[in-house]
Design a protein around this motif. Structure first.
Motif, PDB file in Angstrom:
ATOM      1  N   LEU A 147       0.829  -1.204   0.000  1.00 17.90           N
ATOM      2  CA  LEU A 147       0.000   0.000   0.000  1.00 17.90           C
ATOM      3  C   LEU A 147       0.864   1.254   0.000  1.00 17.90           C
ATOM      4  O   LEU A 147       0.584   2.214  -0.735  1.00 17.90           O
ATOM      5  N   SER A 148       1.932   1.246   0.809  1.00 15.52           N
ATOM      6  CA  SER A 148       2.814   2.414   0.851  1.00 15.52           C
ATOM      7  C   SER A 148       3.519   2.624  -0.484  1.00 15.52           C
ATOM      8  O   SER A 148       3.741   3.764  -0.904  1.00 15.52           O
ATOM      9  N   ALA A 149       3.863   1.522  -1.166  1.00 15.53           N
ATOM     10  CA  ALA A 149       4.516   1.644  -2.473  1.00 15.53           C
ATOM     11  C   ALA A 149       3.595   2.317  -3.478  1.00 15.53           C
ATOM     12  O   ALA A 149       4.005   3.220  -4.229  1.00 15.53           O
ATOM     13  N   VAL A 150       2.339   1.877  -3.503  1.00 17.57           N
ATOM     14  CA  VAL A 150       1.369   2.468  -4.432  1.00 17.57           C
ATOM     15  C   VAL A 150       1.105   3.921  -4.065  1.00 17.57           C
ATOM     16  O   VAL A 150       1.050   4.804  -4.934  1.00 17.57           O
ATOM     17  N   LEU A 151       0.943   4.188  -2.772  1.00 23.19           N
ATOM     18  CA  LEU A 151       0.666   5.541  -2.304  1.00 23.19           C
ATOM     19  C   LEU A 151       1.794   6.504  -2.662  1.00 23.19           C
ATOM     20  O   LEU A 151       1.559   7.583  -3.229  1.00 23.19           O
ATOM     21  N   ILE A 152       3.035   6.115  -2.346  1.00 23.67           N
ATOM     22  CA  ILE A 152       4.177   6.995  -2.599  1.00 23.67           C
ATOM     23  C   ILE A 152       4.397   7.178  -4.100  1.00 23.67           C
ATOM     24  O   ILE A 152       4.694   8.288  -4.560  1.00 23.67           O
ATOM     25  N   ALA A 153       4.246   6.097  -4.866  1.00 24.09           N
ATOM     26  CA  ALA A 153       4.427   6.205  -6.316  1.00 24.09           C
ATOM     27  C   ALA A 153       3.401   7.153  -6.922  1.00 24.09           C
ATOM     28  O   ALA A 153       3.741   8.029  -7.731  1.00 24.09           O
ATOM     29  N   ALA A 154       2.139   6.990  -6.522  1.00 22.97           N
ATOM     30  CA  ALA A 154       1.080   7.836  -7.083  1.00 22.97           C
ATOM     31  C   ALA A 154       1.293   9.305  -6.732  1.00 22.97           C
ATOM     32  O   ALA A 154       1.170  10.191  -7.594  1.00 22.97           O
ATOM     33  N   LEU A 155       1.627   9.589  -5.485  1.00 24.89           N
ATOM     34  CA  LEU A 155       1.790  10.969  -5.052  1.00 24.89           C
ATOM     35  C   LEU A 155       3.057  11.599  -5.618  1.00 24.89           C
ATOM     36  O   LEU A 155       3.065  12.774  -6.005  1.00 24.89           O
ATOM     37  N   SER A 156       4.144  10.814  -5.669  1.00 25.75           N
ATOM     38  CA  SER A 156       5.395  11.377  -6.190  1.00 25.75           C
ATOM     39  C   SER A 156       5.279  11.698  -7.672  1.00 25.75           C
ATOM     40  O   SER A 156       5.849  12.692  -8.151  1.00 25.75           O
ATOM     41  N   HIS A 157       4.542  10.887  -8.411  1.00 25.87           N
ATOM     42  CA  HIS A 157       4.334  11.184  -9.837  1.00 25.87           C
ATOM     43  C   HIS A 157       3.386  12.363 -10.036  1.00 25.87           C
ATOM     44  O   HIS A 157       3.280  12.879 -11.159  1.00 25.87           O
ATOM     45  N   SER A 158       2.701  12.762  -8.968  1.00 29.60           N
ATOM     46  CA  SER A 158       1.856  13.960  -9.007  1.00 29.60           C
ATOM     47  C   SER A 158       2.591  15.161  -8.441  1.00 29.60           C
ATOM     48  O   SER A 158       1.969  16.170  -8.094  1.00 29.60           O
ATOM     49  N   ALA A 159       3.909  15.034  -8.336  1.00 26.49           N
ATOM     50  CA  ALA A 159       4.786  16.123  -7.888  1.00 26.49           C
ATOM     51  C   ALA A 159       4.562  16.521  -6.433  1.00 26.49           C
ATOM     52  O   ALA A 159       4.830  17.660  -6.042  1.00 26.49           O
ATOM     53  N   VAL A 160       4.097  15.584  -5.618  1.00 27.46           N
ATOM     54  CA  VAL A 160       3.978  15.843  -4.182  1.00 27.46           C
ATOM     55  C   VAL A 160       5.360  15.714  -3.559  1.00 27.46           C
ATOM     56  O   VAL A 160       6.079  14.738  -3.813  1.00 27.46           O
TER      57      VAL A 160
END
Length: 387
Positions: A147-160
């Motif tokens: 879950l953390s992998a998906v969460l971090i990947a999604a947010l980091s690709h959104s420039a968070v």
């Protein structure tokens, strides 16, 4: 309606997903962003990780006290809330000392969750005759990592930025806390009479204590052996130009491999013995740790992630369950002792790896030392007589 034992196992799994999969391990996928943007040197990153594991060690020792007021459930949920708060505070912190203090407190909270959740869930599952559901309970760690992998990947690709990643992790922890509170409604009172306890104590005193001592030592070596890869694998991937862009996938593989691993290693243990399964898993993990710094390309790093993910929770669960078999009395005490020995190895690992990286420019020497420690742990377990 979900049966009570299954509901309890799922609730416990969500606790582990939040406190361990996110609260404890989300530092790994966030670390590359902190290294680049805070910025942090590898030795500083290792020191922050060591502070987290020192808190884990202290929390495990504190959890061993048998007369803490209140219920196990309340301590478990309270510690989980503290884990969310410390994760959120990471976004507001600045400076090495502040980061170390927050990760220390987060490690303390995660150890409390593991000690109290394991004591509550495993005991109540055993009392209900559903000890087989322990695999479902321990799968929470791998699910939390995925879950953390998906969460971090999604947010980091959104420039968070890295601060937003910590805040999102804290918010996810709070959601899992709410779900856990709804599922783990109450705990059953102890049903063991004083005469039964005395008989069990007499039985354990006839056993050879060396078996438990070797298990504790092997558990400390395992803590050192796995933690360097689990802390720095995202940084290792990012530092290798040939692996560019794979860090999120590698961390996802770790979590996906970890989620079903308890069931797999339980089956191995049932066909051989817990000590043999512990030994085999340590050897497989040693291979994964060594491959992580071999520079063999994308397929090798994915294999490394799969091996480490598929073994670290299996070894963790096998060690805790075997320790409970070799001891009597309040299970929280032996769970805390095992967690503390594990924590001692974890404190040394990232600190040593960070400083060796500053000296040599890579994580190779530390990772090879970790692989050797896992092989020694396998030897200690292999020589211990199976019960």
């Amino acid at each position: 309606m979900i049966a009570a034992p299954i509901r309890l196992a799922i609730g416990g799994a969500l606790c582990l997903a939040a406190a361990m999969g996110i609260g404890r391990f989300v530092y790994t996928p966030i670390l590359p962003f902190m290294v680049e943007n805070v910025p942090l040197a590898p030795s500083q990153a290792g020191l922050i990780a060591a502070a987290n594991f020192l808190g884990y060690l202290v929390g495990a020792l504190a959890g061993s006290f048998g007369h803490l007021p209140g219920s196990k459930r309340n301590w478990m949920l309270g510690a989980l809330f503290a884990s969310a708060v410390t994760s959120a505070a990471m976004a507001l912190g600045s400076g090495l000392v502040v980061f170390c203090l927050l990760r220390f407190l987060g490690g303390f909270a995660s150890a409390f969750v593991l000690v109290f959740a394991s004591s509550l869930v495993l005991e109540d599952l055993a009392r209900a005759g559903r000890a087989n559901l322990s695999a479902l309970y321990f799968s929470g760690v791998g699910c939390g990592i995925a879950l953390s992998a998906v969460l971090i990947a999604a947010l980091s690709h959104s420039a968070v930025g890295w601060q937003g990643l910590w805040l999102a992790s804290a918010g996810t922890t709070l959601l899992l806390l709410l779900a856990s509170a709804l599922l783990v409604i109450k705990e059953a009172p102890p049903e063991v009479s004083s005469s039964q306890t005395a008989a069990a104590q007499t039985e354990v005193e006839t056993r050879q204590p060396a078996a438990l001592y070797r298990l504790i030592a092997a558990y400390a070596l395992f803590g050192f052996g796995y933690v360097i890869t689990m802390t720095f694998i995202s940084v290792i991937v990012r530092e290798d130009p040939a692996l560019s862009g794979l860090e999120e996938i590698v961390w996802l593989v770790v979590g996906l491999a970890a989620a079903p691993s308890i069931l797999f290693w339980n089956k191995i243990a049932s066909r051989t013995s817990a000590s043999m399964a512990f030994s085999i898993a340590c050897i497989a993990e040693a291979l994964g740790v060594a491959l992580s710094v071999s520079g063999g390309g994308a397929m090798i790093i994915l294999l490394s992630a799969a091996l480490v993910g598929a073994t670290f929770m299996g070894i963790t669960a096998l060690g805790l369950m075997e320790a409970r078999k070799l001891s009597t009395g309040d299970p929280r005490r032996i769970l805390a002792i095992m967690t503390a020995s594990f924590g001692l190895g974890q404190v040394i690992g990232p600190w040593l790896a960070g400083y060796l990286h500053d000296m040599t420019g890579s994580f190779q020497s530390a990772s090879f030392a970790a692989a050797i420690s896992l092989i020694i742990a396998a030897g200690l377990s292999f020589r211990r007589k199976a019960r």
